[in-house]
Scaffold this motif. Structure first.
Motif, short mmCIF file in Angstrom:
data_model
loop_
_atom_site.label_atom_id
_atom_site.label_comp_id
_atom_site.label_asym_id
_atom_site.label_seq_id
_atom_site.Cartn_x
_atom_site.Cartn_y
_atom_site.Cartn_z
N UNK A 212 -4.95 -54.88 -21.51
CA UNK A 212 -4.79 -55.06 -20.03
C UNK A 212 -3.54 -54.44 -19.26
N UNK A 213 -3.58 -54.18 -18.21
CA UNK A 213 -2.40 -53.75 -17.58
C UNK A 213 -1.66 -55.01 -17.07
N UNK A 214 -0.54 -55.72 -17.66
CA UNK A 214 -0.07 -56.81 -17.25
C UNK A 214 1.30 -56.56 -16.29
N UNK A 215 1.16 -57.21 -15.03
CA UNK A 215 2.37 -57.13 -14.40
C UNK A 215 3.83 -57.46 -15.05
N UNK A 216 4.62 -56.60 -15.15
CA UNK A 216 5.80 -56.79 -16.03
C UNK A 216 7.04 -57.36 -15.25
N UNK A 217 6.69 -58.54 -15.07
CA UNK A 217 7.79 -59.29 -14.10
C UNK A 217 8.25 -60.69 -14.97
N UNK A 218 9.26 -60.92 -14.55
CA UNK A 218 9.95 -62.30 -15.32
C UNK A 218 8.87 -63.50 -15.27
N UNK A 219 8.31 -63.48 -13.76
CA UNK A 219 7.55 -64.59 -13.51
C UNK A 219 6.59 -64.59 -14.47
N UNK A 220 5.86 -63.60 -14.96
CA UNK A 220 4.68 -63.54 -15.80
C UNK A 220 5.20 -63.95 -17.11
N UNK A 221 6.02 -63.35 -17.69
CA UNK A 221 6.73 -63.53 -19.14
C UNK A 221 7.17 -65.17 -19.24
N UNK A 222 8.01 -65.32 -18.31
CA UNK A 222 8.22 -66.98 -18.20
C UNK A 222 7.04 -67.90 -18.40
N UNK A 223 5.86 -67.63 -17.61
CA UNK A 223 4.91 -68.45 -17.55
C UNK A 223 4.18 -68.31 -19.09
N UNK A 224 4.07 -67.08 -19.64
CA UNK A 224 3.65 -66.87 -20.94
C UNK A 224 4.51 -67.63 -21.73
N UNK A 225 5.83 -67.43 -21.86
CA UNK A 225 6.43 -68.34 -22.80
C UNK A 225 6.27 -69.73 -22.63
N UNK A 226 6.20 -70.29 -21.57
CA UNK A 226 5.98 -71.67 -21.37
C UNK A 226 4.76 -72.12 -21.91
N UNK A 227 3.70 -71.17 -21.97
CA UNK A 227 2.25 -71.46 -22.65
C UNK A 227 2.56 -71.55 -23.96
N UNK A 228 3.22 -70.89 -24.51
CA UNK A 228 3.51 -70.57 -25.96
C UNK A 228 4.45 -71.92 -26.49
N UNK A 229 5.39 -72.02 -25.88
CA UNK A 229 6.44 -72.79 -26.28
C UNK A 229 6.11 -74.34 -25.71
N UNK A 230 5.86 -74.46 -24.46
CA UNK A 230 5.47 -76.03 -23.94
C UNK A 230 4.13 -76.57 -24.37
N UNK A 231 3.36 -75.29 -24.48
CA UNK A 231 1.89 -75.72 -24.65
C UNK A 231 1.48 -75.84 -26.18
N UNK A 232 2.35 -75.34 -27.05
CA UNK A 232 1.76 -75.17 -28.46
C UNK A 232 2.82 -75.70 -29.53
N UNK A 233 4.13 -74.96 -29.42
CA UNK A 233 5.14 -75.08 -30.51
C UNK A 233 5.78 -76.41 -30.48
#
Length: 309
Positions: A212-233
Motif C-alpha cells: 500500500x501507499x504508506x504516508x512517509x512521515x516520521x509519525x508513521x515510522x515511529x509508531x511502526x517502530x513502537x509496535x515492533x520494539x515495544x509490542x514485540x522485541x
C-alpha cells in the motif's frame, strides 16, 4: 538460588512487559487513524517479518543454531504451523479489532483464549474440568456479553465483525499456546518464535503481496517502530527471562496489566467512553482468566505428590 529481591524485580519486569503489549495496541490504533492505506494486513506483515528476522539474528549471535533447527523436518513443520495458525491470528485478527474498534476491546476479547485451551484439553485429552474452571467460563461468557451489549441485551454495542474477529484472535491465543509445546522442550524460544513470526509474515505476503501507499512521515515510522520494539522485541525478552525467576502462574496473573493498560490508554488517548457495564464485563473476563491459574494447595501427608483438583 533465586532471591526474594530477584523475584520482585522480575515480577515487576513481567508486569512491565504486559503493559508494553497493552500500549502497543494504542500505537497500532494511532497508525490506523492516520491513513486508511495502513491496514492490519500491512502492519502484521512488517511487524512479524521484521521481528522474526531480529529474533533469529539474536539467536544466531547467542549460538542457539536457528538454521540447524529448521533442518529437522518435524520441528520445522511444527514451527511453521505455530506461525501460521498461532502467531498469525493472534496478531492479524487482533489488529483488525483494534482498527474496527479499539485496543481495549481487542485485548479483553483475547483473554477468552485460555478457555478455548481448556475446552480443547477437555475434549481431546478427557481432562476433567474443575468447579472453578466451569465458574470462570460462565463469568467470562457473561463478561463478553456485557461488553458486546453494554448490558442492554436487545442490541449489540459492538459490531458482529468486531466480535467475530476478536473471538478468532482468542482462538489464536489457544493455538499459539498449544502448537509449540513439544518443540519448546527441545528448541530455544527465541528460535521458535523467530521462525514462527517470519513464516507467518511471509505467508501473509504471499496471500496479500500488494504494497500500500504508506504516508512517509516520521509519525508513521515511529509508531511502526513502537509496535515492533515495544509490542514485540522488549516484552518478549522480559517475559521469557522472567520465567527463570517467577512462576508461570504468577506471570499469567500479571497478564491482567495488558487489558487494563490498553483500556486506560484508549480512554486517555482516544477518548474511549466506557460504560459501567463495560468496566464490569472487562473485569469479569480478566478475573475469570486469572482464576484458571488458581491451583489448590497440597494436603499435608499426601505421598503421591499430586495436588488435588
Amino acid at each position: 538460588m533465586v532471591t526474594q529481591k530477584q523475584r520482585r524485580l522480575w515480577a515487576f519486569l513481567a508486569a512491565l512487559a504486559c503493559v508494553m503489549w497493552g500500549i502497543s495496541g494504542l500505537f497500532a490504533k494511532s497508525l490506523f487513524n492516520i491513513s486508511s492505506d495502513i491496514t492490519p494486513m500491512w502492519l502484521s506483515q512488517i511487524r512479524m517479518v521484521t521481528s522474526g528476522i531480529i529474533l533469529l539474528i539474536v539467536a544466531g549471535i547467542l549460538k542457539q543454531k536457528p538454521i540447524a533447527t529448521m533442518k529437522n523436518k518435524h520441528d520445522a513443520w511444527v514451527i511453521i504451523a505455530y506461525g501460521i495458525f498461532g502467531l498469525l491470528p493472534v496478531q492479524l485478527f487482533y489488529f483488525i479489532v483494534v482498527q474496527q474498534a479499539n485496543a481495549s476491546i481487542a485485548t479483553i476479547l483475547q483473554f477468552v483464549g485460555p478457555f478455548f485451551v481448556m475446552g480443547y484439553l477437555a475434549f481431546t485429552h478427557k481432562q476433567v474440568m474443575r468447579r472453578i474452571d466451569v465458574i470462570a467460563a460462565i463469568f467470562a461468557f457473561i463478561g463478553v456479553v456485557l461488553l458486546a451489549t453494554h448490558g442492554r441485551f436487545n442490541h449489540l454495542a459492538i459490531t458482529p465483525s468486531v466480535l467475530f474477529w476478536g473471538l478468532l484472535s482468542a482462538v489464536g491465543v489457544a493455538t499459539n499456546t498449544l502448537i509449540p509445546i513439544g518443540v519448546l522442550k527441545r528448541v530455544s524460544s527465541l528460535v521458535v518464535t523467530g521462525w514462527g513470526l517470519l513464516s507467518a509474515g511471509i505467508c501473509l505476503m504471499i496471500v496479500h503481496p500488494q504494497m500500500p501507499h504508506i504516508p512517509n512521515t516520521p509519525h508513521v515510522w515511529l509508531d511502526v517502530l513502537a509496535v515492533i520494539v515495544i509490542g514485540t522485541l522488549i516484552p518478549f525478552q522480559l517475559m521469557t527471562n522472567s520465567l527463570r525467576f517467577i512462576k508461570a502462574s504468577t506471570a499469567s496473573l500479571l497478564d491482567a496489566f495488558e487489558p487494563f493498560s490498553a483500556t486506560l490508554g484508549s480512554v486517555l488517548c482516544f477518548g474511549l467512553v466506557m460504560t459501567p457495564m463495560d468496566w464490569i464485563g472487562s473485569i469479569l473476563v480478566v478475573l475469570a482468566a486469572m482464576a484458571l491459574n488458581i491451583s489448590p494447595k497440597k494436603k499435608k501427608g499426601k505421598l503421591d505428590g499430586k495436588s488435588q483438583d
